[in-house]
Design a protein around this motif. Structure first.
Motif, PDB file in Angstrom:
ATOM      1  N   GLU A 186       6.051   4.668  -9.364  1.00 55.99           N
ATOM      2  CA  GLU A 186       5.247   3.533  -9.823  1.00 55.99           C
ATOM      3  C   GLU A 186       6.124   2.343 -10.187  1.00 55.99           C
ATOM      4  O   GLU A 186       5.854   1.202  -9.782  1.00 55.99           O
ATOM      5  CB  GLU A 186       4.394   3.965 -11.021  1.00 55.99           C
ATOM      6  CG  GLU A 186       3.362   2.957 -11.420  1.00 55.99           C
ATOM      7  CD  GLU A 186       2.434   3.466 -12.518  1.00 55.99           C
ATOM      8  OE1 GLU A 186       1.914   2.615 -13.261  1.00 55.99           O
ATOM      9  OE2 GLU A 186       2.243   4.695 -12.636  1.00 55.99           O
ATOM     10  N   ALA A 228      -6.700   8.175  -2.431  1.00 52.10           N
ATOM     11  CA  ALA A 228      -6.353   6.765  -2.596  1.00 52.10           C
ATOM     12  C   ALA A 228      -5.366   6.273  -1.541  1.00 52.10           C
ATOM     13  O   ALA A 228      -5.155   5.070  -1.404  1.00 52.10           O
ATOM     14  CB  ALA A 228      -5.766   6.535  -3.987  1.00 52.10           C
ATOM     15  N   ALA A 229      -4.755   7.164  -0.772  1.00 50.23           N
ATOM     16  CA  ALA A 229      -3.746   6.766   0.219  1.00 50.23           C
ATOM     17  C   ALA A 229      -4.349   5.857   1.279  1.00 50.23           C
ATOM     18  O   ALA A 229      -5.473   6.063   1.723  1.00 50.23           O
ATOM     19  CB  ALA A 229      -3.133   7.998   0.876  1.00 50.23           C
ATOM     20  N   GLU A 230      -3.581   4.856   1.684  1.00 52.21           N
ATOM     21  CA  GLU A 230      -4.027   3.937   2.736  1.00 52.21           C
ATOM     22  C   GLU A 230      -4.093   4.648   4.086  1.00 52.21           C
ATOM     23  O   GLU A 230      -5.064   4.528   4.813  1.00 52.21           O
ATOM     24  CB  GLU A 230      -3.061   2.747   2.821  1.00 52.21           C
ATOM     25  CG  GLU A 230      -3.475   1.687   3.798  1.00 52.21           C
ATOM     26  CD  GLU A 230      -4.689   0.899   3.344  1.00 52.21           C
ATOM     27  OE1 GLU A 230      -5.363   0.334   4.208  1.00 52.21           O
ATOM     28  OE2 GLU A 230      -4.976   0.835   2.130  1.00 52.21           O
ATOM     29  N   ARG A 276       0.842  -1.199   0.000  1.00 52.99           N
ATOM     30  CA  ARG A 276       0.000   0.000   0.000  1.00 52.99           C
ATOM     31  C   ARG A 276       0.880   1.253   0.000  1.00 52.99           C
ATOM     32  O   ARG A 276       2.054   1.200   0.362  1.00 52.99           O
ATOM     33  CB  ARG A 276      -0.910   0.042   1.232  1.00 52.99           C
ATOM     34  CG  ARG A 276      -1.782  -1.172   1.437  1.00 52.99           C
ATOM     35  CD  ARG A 276      -2.711  -1.483   0.284  1.00 52.99           C
ATOM     36  NE  ARG A 276      -3.735  -0.461   0.126  1.00 52.99           N
ATOM     37  CZ  ARG A 276      -4.440  -0.267  -0.982  1.00 52.99           C
ATOM     38  NH1 ARG A 276      -4.224  -1.026  -2.045  1.00 52.99           N
ATOM     39  NH2 ARG A 276      -5.353   0.664  -1.048  1.00 52.99           N
ATOM     40  N   VAL A 277       0.278   2.362  -0.391  1.00 55.01           N
ATOM     41  CA  VAL A 277       0.970   3.655  -0.383  1.00 55.01           C
ATOM     42  C   VAL A 277       0.395   4.496   0.754  1.00 55.01           C
ATOM     43  O   VAL A 277      -0.816   4.607   0.916  1.00 55.01           O
ATOM     44  CB  VAL A 277       0.813   4.388  -1.731  1.00 55.01           C
ATOM     45  CG1 VAL A 277       1.448   5.766  -1.673  1.00 55.01           C
ATOM     46  CG2 VAL A 277       1.442   3.571  -2.851  1.00 55.01           C
ATOM     47  N   HIS A 278       1.284   5.069   1.525  1.00 55.52           N
ATOM     48  CA  HIS A 278       0.938   5.882   2.689  1.00 55.52           C
ATOM     49  C   HIS A 278       1.473   7.299   2.460  1.00 55.52           C
ATOM     50  O   HIS A 278       2.319   7.522   1.602  1.00 55.52           O
ATOM     51  CB  HIS A 278       1.543   5.266   3.949  1.00 55.52           C
ATOM     52  CG  HIS A 278       1.211   3.818   4.108  1.00 55.52           C
ATOM     53  ND1 HIS A 278       0.145   3.379   4.849  1.00 55.52           N
ATOM     54  CD2 HIS A 278       1.790   2.700   3.584  1.00 55.52           C
ATOM     55  CE1 HIS A 278       0.090   2.055   4.800  1.00 55.52           C
ATOM     56  NE2 HIS A 278       1.075   1.618   4.032  1.00 55.52           N
ATOM     57  N   ALA A 308       1.896  -0.710  -5.921  1.00 54.41           N
ATOM     58  CA  ALA A 308       2.334  -1.222  -4.619  1.00 54.41           C
ATOM     59  C   ALA A 308       1.777  -2.620  -4.368  1.00 54.41           C
ATOM     60  O   ALA A 308       2.482  -3.499  -3.859  1.00 54.41           O
ATOM     61  CB  ALA A 308       1.894  -0.264  -3.507  1.00 54.41           C
ATOM     62  N   GLU A 309       0.528  -2.843  -4.743  1.00 54.53           N
ATOM     63  CA  GLU A 309      -0.067  -4.171  -4.599  1.00 54.53           C
ATOM     64  C   GLU A 309       0.671  -5.187  -5.460  1.00 54.53           C
ATOM     65  O   GLU A 309       0.946  -6.310  -5.020  1.00 54.53           O
ATOM     66  CB  GLU A 309      -1.540  -4.136  -5.004  1.00 54.53           C
ATOM     67  CG  GLU A 309      -2.433  -3.427  -4.012  1.00 54.53           C
ATOM     68  CD  GLU A 309      -3.857  -3.295  -4.513  1.00 54.53           C
ATOM     69  OE1 GLU A 309      -4.260  -4.088  -5.401  1.00 54.53           O
ATOM     70  OE2 GLU A 309      -4.562  -2.395  -4.028  1.00 54.53           O
ATOM     71  N   ARG A 327      -4.414   6.112  -7.353  1.00 58.30           N
ATOM     72  CA  ARG A 327      -4.866   4.727  -7.605  1.00 58.30           C
ATOM     73  C   ARG A 327      -3.816   3.946  -8.381  1.00 58.30           C
ATOM     74  O   ARG A 327      -3.614   2.750  -8.125  1.00 58.30           O
ATOM     75  CB  ARG A 327      -6.185   4.748  -8.363  1.00 58.30           C
ATOM     76  CG  ARG A 327      -7.354   5.133  -7.483  1.00 58.30           C
ATOM     77  CD  ARG A 327      -8.647   5.111  -8.229  1.00 58.30           C
ATOM     78  NE  ARG A 327      -9.781   5.365  -7.349  1.00 58.30           N
ATOM     79  CZ  ARG A 327     -10.954   5.792  -7.758  1.00 58.30           C
ATOM     80  NH1 ARG A 327     -11.177   6.002  -9.046  1.00 58.30           N
ATOM     81  NH2 ARG A 327     -11.922   5.997  -6.906  1.00 58.30           N
ATOM     82  N   GLN A 348      -1.259   2.854  -5.930  1.00 60.48           N
ATOM     83  CA  GLN A 348      -1.749   1.754  -5.088  1.00 60.48           C
ATOM     84  C   GLN A 348      -1.684   0.422  -5.843  1.00 60.48           C
ATOM     85  O   GLN A 348      -1.277  -0.596  -5.289  1.00 60.48           O
ATOM     86  CB  GLN A 348      -3.182   2.020  -4.615  1.00 60.48           C
ATOM     87  CG  GLN A 348      -3.332   3.144  -3.617  1.00 60.48           C
ATOM     88  CD  GLN A 348      -2.648   2.878  -2.280  1.00 60.48           C
ATOM     89  OE1 GLN A 348      -2.083   1.825  -2.027  1.00 60.48           O
ATOM     90  NE2 GLN A 348      -2.683   3.874  -1.413  1.00 60.48           N
ATOM     91  N   LYS A 405      -7.662   3.775   6.214  1.00 62.76           N
ATOM     92  CA  LYS A 405      -8.724   3.035   5.536  1.00 62.76           C
ATOM     93  C   LYS A 405      -9.113   1.748   6.246  1.00 62.76           C
ATOM     94  O   LYS A 405     -10.206   1.244   6.046  1.00 62.76           O
ATOM     95  CB  LYS A 405      -8.305   2.712   4.104  1.00 62.76           C
ATOM     96  CG  LYS A 405      -8.347   3.900   3.174  1.00 62.76           C
ATOM     97  CD  LYS A 405      -8.117   3.450   1.749  1.00 62.76           C
ATOM     98  CE  LYS A 405      -8.360   4.590   0.779  1.00 62.76           C
ATOM     99  NZ  LYS A 405      -8.167   4.167  -0.601  1.00 62.76           N
TER     100      LYS A 405
END
Length: 199
Positions: A87, A137-139, A22-24, A118-119, A112, A115, A164
């Protein structure tokens, strides 16, 4: 040893953990310190992406022990190049942490895309954003500020104001800036004491 302020937290819980894949985001004057704290704790290569004209960059001699050897600094010529580099770095599986310092707010579409990257890589991303420059979109989003404390410690207030998958709140942290050891400091006027035994 961690000093836990919240009785609902178990000893093995880590309220400062960033979720993998995830991206924080971190904002505030202490955001670089928060990034270094995460870099010390996470294994693997660290990618730090900055804009080429940004003079605020990590200096290897001032980094915590073990970070400089794992750090790869990338200079991007533009904001578009920076997001592309983030990315691509997030998709790279051996990378443990990707840190970036964008100047402009992150759009929902860009957030997004990051994210998804990151996934795909199972990598943690941490964007050091300017105030109000985050993405929906940030976690998680952290507001990081230094605190005054005793002469022999460095204190921080790390406020989790977006999450989230959990609760929000703040943590006053005493961290020496060199190792992965830290203490959660109770707010002024509160002491961590064991509960009274049942009668």
């Amino acid at each position: 040893m961690q000093i836990l302020r919240d009785r609902h937290l178990k000893e093995n819980d880590d309220p400062l953990h960033l979720l993998n894949g995830r991206v924080h985001e971190a904002e505030g004057r202490g955001r670089a310190g928060f990034a270094l704290f995460q870099a010390v704790r996470l294994p693997g290569p660290i990618i730090w992406i900055i804009l080429a004209h940004d003079s605020d960059r990590p200096m290897p001699g001032a980094l915590p022990r073990g970070v400089a050897e794992r750090l790869h600094l990338i200079e991007a010529r533009s904001e578009t190049d920076l997001l592309w580099a983030v990315e691509e770095s997030l998709r790279a599986r051996p990378v443990g942490l990707v840190i970036a310092t964008p100047e402009k707010p992150i759009s929902l579409t860009a957030g997004r895309r990051l994210q998804l990257a990151a996934e795909a890589g199972g990598t943690i991303g941490l964007l050091l954003i300017r105030e109000g420059g985050g993405s929906n979109a940030a976690e998680t989003r952290w507001k990081c500020e230094p605190l005054s404390g005793p002469a022999d410690s460095t204190r921080h207030r790390w406020i989790l104001n977006k999450n989230k998958k959990g609760t929000i709140g703040f943590h006053d942290v005493s961290w020496d800036g060199a190792t992965a050891a830290f203490h959660l400091v109770p707010p002024a006027g509160e002491r961590c004491q064991p509960e009274e035994p049942p009668r």
